[in-house]
Write a protein that holds these residues in place. Structure first.
Motif, PDB file in Angstrom:
ATOM      1  N   ASP A 175       0.664  -1.163  -0.072  1.00 36.71           N
ATOM      2  CA  ASP A 175      -0.114   0.017   0.030  1.00 36.71           C
ATOM      3  C   ASP A 175       1.058   1.279   0.042  1.00 36.71           C
ATOM      4  O   ASP A 175       0.500   2.452  -0.614  1.00 36.71           O
ATOM      5  N   ASP A 176       1.881   1.221   0.811  1.00 37.14           N
ATOM      6  CA  ASP A 176       2.810   2.339   0.724  1.00 37.14           C
ATOM      7  C   ASP A 176       3.359   2.748  -0.479  1.00 37.14           C
ATOM      8  O   ASP A 176       3.365   3.664  -1.107  1.00 37.14           O
ATOM      9  N   TRP A 177       4.022   1.765  -1.384  1.00 33.97           N
ATOM     10  CA  TRP A 177       4.168   1.607  -2.608  1.00 33.97           C
ATOM     11  C   TRP A 177       3.154   2.493  -3.337  1.00 33.97           C
ATOM     12  O   TRP A 177       3.709   3.310  -4.567  1.00 33.97           O
ATOM     13  N   LYS A 178       1.935   1.950  -3.608  1.00 34.55           N
ATOM     14  CA  LYS A 178       1.027   2.184  -4.356  1.00 34.55           C
ATOM     15  C   LYS A 178       0.567   3.682  -4.358  1.00 34.55           C
ATOM     16  O   LYS A 178       0.244   4.451  -5.103  1.00 34.55           O
ATOM     17  N   ALA A 179       0.796   4.111  -2.830  1.00 34.73           N
ATOM     18  CA  ALA A 179       0.362   5.529  -2.492  1.00 34.73           C
ATOM     19  C   ALA A 179       1.686   6.390  -2.626  1.00 34.73           C
ATOM     20  O   ALA A 179       1.446   7.623  -2.327  1.00 34.73           O
ATOM     21  N   GLY A 180       2.674   5.948  -3.175  1.00 33.73           N
ATOM     22  CA  GLY A 180       4.007   7.008  -3.621  1.00 33.73           C
ATOM     23  C   GLY A 180       4.724   7.326  -2.448  1.00 33.73           C
ATOM     24  O   GLY A 180       5.413   8.226  -2.274  1.00 33.73           O
ATOM     25  N   LYS A 181       4.582   6.571  -1.172  1.00 32.20           N
ATOM     26  CA  LYS A 181       5.101   6.595   0.105  1.00 32.20           C
ATOM     27  C   LYS A 181       6.165   5.682   0.383  1.00 32.20           C
ATOM     28  O   LYS A 181       6.452   5.174   1.818  1.00 32.20           O
ATOM     29  N   LEU A 182       6.929   5.059  -0.502  1.00 32.98           N
ATOM     30  CA  LEU A 182       7.693   3.834  -0.312  1.00 32.98           C
ATOM     31  C   LEU A 182       8.953   4.339   0.444  1.00 32.98           C
ATOM     32  O   LEU A 182       9.208   3.708   1.647  1.00 32.98           O
ATOM     33  N   ALA A 183       9.629   5.528   0.334  1.00 34.58           N
ATOM     34  CA  ALA A 183      10.480   5.881   0.761  1.00 34.58           C
ATOM     35  C   ALA A 183      10.391   6.053   2.435  1.00 34.58           C
ATOM     36  O   ALA A 183      11.304   5.865   3.188  1.00 34.58           O
ATOM     37  N   GLU A 184       9.310   6.650   2.665  1.00 29.49           N
ATOM     38  CA  GLU A 184       9.015   7.086   4.216  1.00 29.49           C
ATOM     39  C   GLU A 184       8.872   5.786   4.702  1.00 29.49           C
ATOM     40  O   GLU A 184       9.287   5.651   5.800  1.00 29.49           O
ATOM     41  N   ALA A 185       8.036   5.005   4.289  1.00 21.12           N
ATOM     42  CA  ALA A 185       7.826   3.558   4.805  1.00 21.12           C
ATOM     43  C   ALA A 185       9.123   2.656   5.047  1.00 21.12           C
ATOM     44  O   ALA A 185       9.377   2.051   6.186  1.00 21.12           O
ATOM     45  N   VAL A 186       9.975   2.654   3.905  1.00 23.39           N
ATOM     46  CA  VAL A 186      11.218   1.895   3.910  1.00 23.39           C
ATOM     47  C   VAL A 186      12.204   2.483   5.283  1.00 23.39           C
ATOM     48  O   VAL A 186      12.893   1.838   5.768  1.00 23.39           O
ATOM     49  N   PHE A 190       8.471  -8.117   3.346  1.00 23.66           N
ATOM     50  CA  PHE A 190       8.061  -6.841   3.110  1.00 23.66           C
ATOM     51  C   PHE A 190       6.823  -7.182   2.339  1.00 23.66           C
ATOM     52  O   PHE A 190       6.201  -6.137   1.575  1.00 23.66           O
ATOM     53  N   ALA A 191       6.074  -8.208   2.195  1.00 25.08           N
ATOM     54  CA  ALA A 191       4.854  -8.626   1.325  1.00 25.08           C
ATOM     55  C   ALA A 191       4.323  -9.879   1.703  1.00 25.08           C
ATOM     56  O   ALA A 191       4.899 -10.635   1.927  1.00 25.08           O
ATOM     57  N   THR A 192       2.812  -9.678   1.941  1.00 21.76           N
ATOM     58  CA  THR A 192       2.054 -11.011   2.196  1.00 21.76           C
ATOM     59  C   THR A 192       0.818 -11.198   1.106  1.00 21.76           C
ATOM     60  O   THR A 192       0.395 -10.293   0.719  1.00 21.76           O
ATOM     61  N   GLN A 193       0.876 -12.413   0.853  1.00 21.96           N
ATOM     62  CA  GLN A 193      -0.035 -12.854  -0.072  1.00 21.96           C
ATOM     63  C   GLN A 193       0.385 -12.033  -1.486  1.00 21.96           C
ATOM     64  O   GLN A 193      -0.706 -11.382  -2.334  1.00 21.96           O
ATOM     65  N   THR A 251      -4.253  -6.213  -4.378  1.00 21.79           N
ATOM     66  CA  THR A 251      -3.685  -4.788  -4.361  1.00 21.79           C
ATOM     67  C   THR A 251      -3.057  -4.738  -5.656  1.00 21.79           C
ATOM     68  O   THR A 251      -3.101  -3.388  -6.330  1.00 21.79           O
ATOM     69  N   PHE A 252      -2.582  -5.626  -6.611  1.00 27.20           N
ATOM     70  CA  PHE A 252      -2.253  -5.285  -7.817  1.00 27.20           C
ATOM     71  C   PHE A 252      -3.018  -5.844  -8.871  1.00 27.20           C
ATOM     72  O   PHE A 252      -3.663  -6.918  -8.648  1.00 27.20           O
ATOM     73  N   THR A 253      -3.167  -5.297 -10.238  1.00 23.48           N
ATOM     74  CA  THR A 253      -4.030  -5.572 -11.145  1.00 23.48           C
ATOM     75  C   THR A 253      -3.020  -6.194 -12.358  1.00 23.48           C
ATOM     76  O   THR A 253      -3.939  -6.932 -13.267  1.00 23.48           O
ATOM     77  N   THR A 254      -2.019  -6.010 -12.555  1.00 18.74           N
ATOM     78  CA  THR A 254      -1.135  -6.364 -13.540  1.00 18.74           C
ATOM     79  C   THR A 254       0.122  -7.002 -12.933  1.00 18.74           C
ATOM     80  O   THR A 254       0.861  -6.513 -11.874  1.00 18.74           O
ATOM     81  N   ALA A 255       0.661  -7.926 -13.802  1.00 19.67           N
ATOM     82  CA  ALA A 255       1.987  -8.601 -13.391  1.00 19.67           C
ATOM     83  C   ALA A 255       3.229  -7.597 -13.425  1.00 19.67           C
ATOM     84  O   ALA A 255       4.150  -7.659 -12.546  1.00 19.67           O
ATOM     85  N   GLU A 256       3.199  -6.845 -14.433  1.00 21.32           N
ATOM     86  CA  GLU A 256       4.065  -5.429 -14.442  1.00 21.32           C
ATOM     87  C   GLU A 256       4.111  -4.790 -13.044  1.00 21.32           C
ATOM     88  O   GLU A 256       5.130  -4.315 -12.782  1.00 21.32           O
ATOM     89  N   VAL A 295      10.704 -15.910  14.976  1.00 18.80           N
ATOM     90  CA  VAL A 295       9.231 -15.248  14.886  1.00 18.80           C
ATOM     91  C   VAL A 295       9.170 -14.097  13.826  1.00 18.80           C
ATOM     92  O   VAL A 295      10.219 -13.472  13.493  1.00 18.80           O
ATOM     93  N   TYR A 296       8.111 -14.142  13.210  1.00 16.49           N
ATOM     94  CA  TYR A 296       7.967 -12.843  12.214  1.00 16.49           C
ATOM     95  C   TYR A 296       6.889 -11.797  13.115  1.00 16.49           C
ATOM     96  O   TYR A 296       5.757 -12.368  13.333  1.00 16.49           O
ATOM     97  N   LEU A 297       7.423 -10.587  13.622  1.00 19.86           N
ATOM     98  CA  LEU A 297       6.972  -9.924  14.443  1.00 19.86           C
ATOM     99  C   LEU A 297       6.324  -8.666  13.726  1.00 19.86           C
ATOM    100  O   LEU A 297       6.874  -7.841  12.803  1.00 19.86           O
ATOM    101  N   THR A 298       5.295  -8.653  13.607  1.00 20.24           N
ATOM    102  CA  THR A 298       4.229  -7.898  12.945  1.00 20.24           C
ATOM    103  C   THR A 298       4.460  -6.309  13.210  1.00 20.24           C
ATOM    104  O   THR A 298       4.251  -6.031  14.448  1.00 20.24           O
ATOM    105  N   THR A 299       4.885  -5.437  12.516  1.00 24.03           N
ATOM    106  CA  THR A 299       5.172  -4.158  12.768  1.00 24.03           C
ATOM    107  C   THR A 299       4.238  -3.057  12.113  1.00 24.03           C
ATOM    108  O   THR A 299       4.107  -1.917  12.560  1.00 24.03           O
ATOM    109  N   ALA A 300       3.364  -3.468  11.368  1.00 27.21           N
ATOM    110  CA  ALA A 300       2.321  -2.379  10.648  1.00 27.21           C
ATOM    111  C   ALA A 300       1.119  -3.439  10.119  1.00 27.21           C
ATOM    112  O   ALA A 300       1.310  -4.564   9.889  1.00 27.21           O
TER     113      ALA A 300
END
Length: 430
Positions: free
Chosen positions: A169-180, A197-200, A206-211, A425-430
């Motif tokens: 969602d951060d990537w799609k919203a153009g906020k990747l740098a801030e989130a990273v 960094f990605a689930t499912q 979230t995505f509509t194309t393979a590209e 353990v995978y600790l959820t942070t967001a």
């Protein structure tokens, strides 16, 4: 990892009838005899130059007080004088046509854009490294957040810790740098091994194309490599096609139904080095293949055969992920049922050398608010947990997911309990 790649390549060459040359013991450049007696047979030593050749090289450059060395000069570069008669040069080249050296003033009108390439309108295709790296103050502040404190408690419990976040969602919203940058500050805490960094990925909406998926993985992976150097990167997804085995009708339907989950595309994330760990979910195994009379056991077997056939483990760590032990309230399995389930979903992938680790969900909440658990309320033990506790020999290979925002008792107590059975353990942070 390199050795595993070598084995895969060697096996492929053998199948194709292509011989791999071995160094002969009579080879004058062989130095294999210098290796210890317990050195594996595939390790060889080969001099770039024999002793005689090395002597001749040294004498050539050292003769006459290094005369040959003094006379060496850089290779001549071809330079075209555009003003000379008969020469023709393009008229649309950048620059002012004059030679410039280091320290010379910039040409008139020069603008420093940081080297950032042009992007499509509305997208952020490149980010300067300084915009991604967390400062010492950022890292110190992250340690004081609830997520940072949970990471610390997990490490103190002896668990190998992964940050579990979803940056789609951060990537799609153009906020990747801030989130990273925020994730990088958390990843800098002691004991953190990697970031999921990605689930499912490709399965949700979230995505509509393979590209889009390709671009997300490439940009997010590159940004995280800068923000969290040395940390492993992971993603979670499904490959429904794998469960079909050799059933062509099933493969046609799965390809049509899940067009974004193409095995070749997912495999490319591994071969390109964009993902260090890939988790394959087992959520569809029990139901998705019923039309073709393929049960969960057969679908799982089909899946891992395909994973091995594609040699994905030569490029990244492969993990199996499953929530099969959880149930509303708590697991209701008897000891016999739990043992059978663990054999099928944990022992089988590990013993078949298909998955290196297995992630078992122990607690999650559905959209209706129902809490699904393995343990009972307030960490009450049961037959399923007792069977899990017997898997001490594979404990380092067992992982679970934990969200500190919804503790069962409190974060420290919960993590201590999980550490009885799990090594990671995978600790959820967001």
């Amino acid at each position: 990892m390199r050795l595993r790649n070598i084995f895969v390549i060697g096996a492929t060459l053998s199948l194709l009838g292509i011989g791999v040359p071995a160094w002969s013991e009579d080879d004058p450049k062989s130095c294999t005899e210098l290796l210890s007696a317990d050195t594996p047979a595939y390790v060889v030593c080969h001099w770039m130059a024999t002793e005689e050749e090395a002597r001749d090289i040294a004498l050539f450059w050292g003769a006459n007080d290094g005369e040959n060395m003094k006379e060496t000069t850089p290779l001549d570069r071809e330079v075209v004088d555009c003003n000379a008669a008969g020469n023709s040069c393009p008229g649309d080249l950048e620059g002012d046509g004059a030679m410039h050296g280091d320290g010379d003033p910039e040409p008139d009108g020069y603008v420093d854009d940081g080297g950032t390439p042009e992007c499509d309108p509305g997208t952020e295709c490149a980010v300067k490294p300084e915009a991604l790296k967390a400062s010492a103050e950022d890292i110190k502040g992250a340690a004081q957040t609830p997520q940072g404190q949970a990471l610390s408690k997990a490490a103190e419990s002896g668990l190998r810790v992964w940050i579990d976040t979803d940056l789609t969602d951060d990537w799609k919203a153009g906020k990747l740098a801030e989130a990273v940058k925020a994730v990088g500050a958390l990843a800098a805490q002691p004991g953190v091994a990697g970031i999921r960094f990605a689930t499912q990925l490709g399965y949700d909406q979230t995505f509509t194309t393979a590209e889009e998926i390709d671009k997300f993985v490439a940009e997010t992976s590159a940004a995280l490599r800068i923000a969290a150097p040395g940390k492993k990167l992971a993603a979670h997804t499904l490959v429904p096609l794998f469960g079909c085995g050799v059933n062509d009708a099933c493969k046609v339907e799965m390809t049509k139904k899940y067009p974004l989950l193409d095995p070749e595309r997912i495999g490319a994330f591994l071969t390109k080095g964009q993902i260090d760990q890939l988790a394959l979910d087992a959520g569809l195994l029990a139901t998705e293949y019923a039309t073709w009379k393929i049960d969960a056991t057969e679908a799982q077997r089909n899946q891992w055969i395909q994973v091995r056939a594609k040699a994905w483990d030569a490029y990244a760590q492969i993990a199996a992920e499953d929530a099969v032990l959880t149930a509303p309230g708590s697991s209701q399995l008897t000891a016999v049922q739990a043992r059978k389930t663990l054999t099928e979903r944990v022992a089988t992938p590990l013993q078949n050398d298909a998955a290196e680790t297995v992630t078992l969900w122990t607690r999650w909440q559905d959209p209706n608010g129902t809490v699904n658990r393995v343990l009972g309320e307030k960490l009450a033990t049961n037959a399923t947990w007792q069977q899990l506790d017997r898997l001490d020999s594979v404990k380092p290979r067992l992982a679970t997911v934990y969200d500190p925002a919804t503790p069962e008792v409190d974060t420290a107590t919960d993590l201590q309990k999980l550490a009885e059975v799990f090594g990671q353990v995978y600790l959820t942070t967001a």
